[in-house]
Design a protein around this motif. Structure first.
Motif, mmCIF file in Angstrom:
data_model
loop_
_atom_site.group_PDB
_atom_site.id
_atom_site.type_symbol
_atom_site.label_atom_id
_atom_site.label_comp_id
_atom_site.label_asym_id
_atom_site.label_seq_id
_atom_site.Cartn_x
_atom_site.Cartn_y
_atom_site.Cartn_z
ATOM 1 N N THR A 33 0.835 -1.211 0.000
ATOM 2 C CA THR A 33 0.000 0.000 0.000
ATOM 3 C C THR A 33 0.869 1.260 0.000
ATOM 4 O O THR A 33 0.562 2.233 -0.696
ATOM 5 C CB THR A 33 -0.950 0.000 1.208
ATOM 6 O OG1 THR A 33 -1.747 -1.177 1.169
ATOM 7 C CG2 THR A 33 -1.855 1.215 1.201
ATOM 8 N N ALA A 34 1.940 1.238 0.751
ATOM 9 C CA ALA A 34 2.840 2.399 0.782
ATOM 10 C C ALA A 34 3.473 2.638 -0.591
ATOM 11 O O ALA A 34 3.567 3.785 -1.061
ATOM 12 C CB ALA A 34 3.923 2.198 1.835
ATOM 13 N N ILE A 35 3.877 1.553 -1.228
ATOM 14 C CA ILE A 35 4.467 1.670 -2.573
ATOM 15 C C ILE A 35 3.426 2.213 -3.551
ATOM 16 O O ILE A 35 3.714 3.101 -4.359
ATOM 17 C CB ILE A 35 5.038 0.320 -3.045
ATOM 18 C CG1 ILE A 35 6.260 -0.052 -2.207
ATOM 19 C CG2 ILE A 35 5.392 0.361 -4.528
ATOM 20 C CD1 ILE A 35 6.736 -1.483 -2.402
ATOM 21 N N LEU A 36 2.210 1.670 -3.474
ATOM 22 C CA LEU A 36 1.135 2.150 -4.347
ATOM 23 C C LEU A 36 0.842 3.632 -4.123
ATOM 24 O O LEU A 36 0.627 4.388 -5.079
ATOM 25 C CB LEU A 36 -0.139 1.330 -4.122
ATOM 26 C CG LEU A 36 -0.147 -0.100 -4.639
ATOM 27 C CD1 LEU A 36 -1.412 -0.809 -4.181
ATOM 28 C CD2 LEU A 36 -0.029 -0.121 -6.149
ATOM 29 N N ALA A 37 0.835 4.037 -2.866
ATOM 30 C CA ALA A 37 0.557 5.449 -2.556
ATOM 31 C C ALA A 37 1.638 6.356 -3.141
ATOM 32 O O ALA A 37 1.335 7.435 -3.679
ATOM 33 C CB ALA A 37 0.439 5.644 -1.047
#
Length: 188
Positions: A33-37
């Motif tokens: 999720t952090a990478i996607l954000a």
């Protein structure tokens, strides 16, 4: 050790690890999720930048077209004056026609200058319109890529709540589609 006592951080077991020492699904989902954000933020920035440039080019095209229209209107006014001078030369006595000839030449040279400037502005307006269109294509792709990133984040959230690993694969597919569209925005 008394249950009310706290263990030092160095001795506390790492929460989130399974018994085998592997990262839990929630940890993978959090990292994903952090990478996607981060990717979403970059895509959003690039999309905004490209859109701003497209708008600037469109505004430039409109301004040049408006200025060209003004010149064409002035050209028509000078042309009308020229026709009035030609008519005046036919009606006026021969002695007054010399002044009319000078004005007639002035209007003819003015018309040539106005026509040249107006055509140049029309061409510049067309080029700015083409640039705006060219920049609109990447912006559409970036919007689509950002939408897929947002879908991937939403599916990742559902995966964290339900602990279903197959949802992580679905989120990964959405993220992969986003990467493809992101690349296509600039290289296709």
């Amino acid at each position: 050790m008394n249950p009310t006592e706290h263990t030092p951080l160095a001795e506390a077991p790492f929460e989130g690890k399974t018994q085998e020492g592997h990262a839990s699904l929630n940890q993978w989902l959090a990292v994903f999720t952090a990478i996607l954000a981060c990717c979403g933020a970059i895509i959003n920035y690039q999309g905004s930048l490209v859109f701003r440039k497209a708008l600037e080019a469109k505004n430039d095209a409109i301004l040049k077209k408006a200025h060209a229209t003004d010149l064409w209107n002035y050209y028509q006014a000078v042309s009308t004056k020229q026709h009035i001078m030609e008519l005046a030369m036919l009606i006026a006595p021969q002695s007054a026609s010399e002044g009319f000839k000078q004005k007639l030449q002035k209007y003819q040279s003015q018309k040539k200058e106005l026509e040249e400037k107006a055509r140049q502005l029309d061409e510049a307006s067309e080029k700015a319109n083409e640039l705006s269109e060219k920049l609109t294509h990447p912006h559409r792709r970036l919007e689509q890529a950002l939408t897929l990133v947002e879908i991937a984040i939403a599916v990742t959230s559902v995966a964290a709540l339900t602990q279903k690993r197959w949802l992580l694969w679905l989120a990964g597919a959405s993220a992969a589609g986003s990467l493809v569209l992101w690349g296509m925005a600039f290289w296709v």
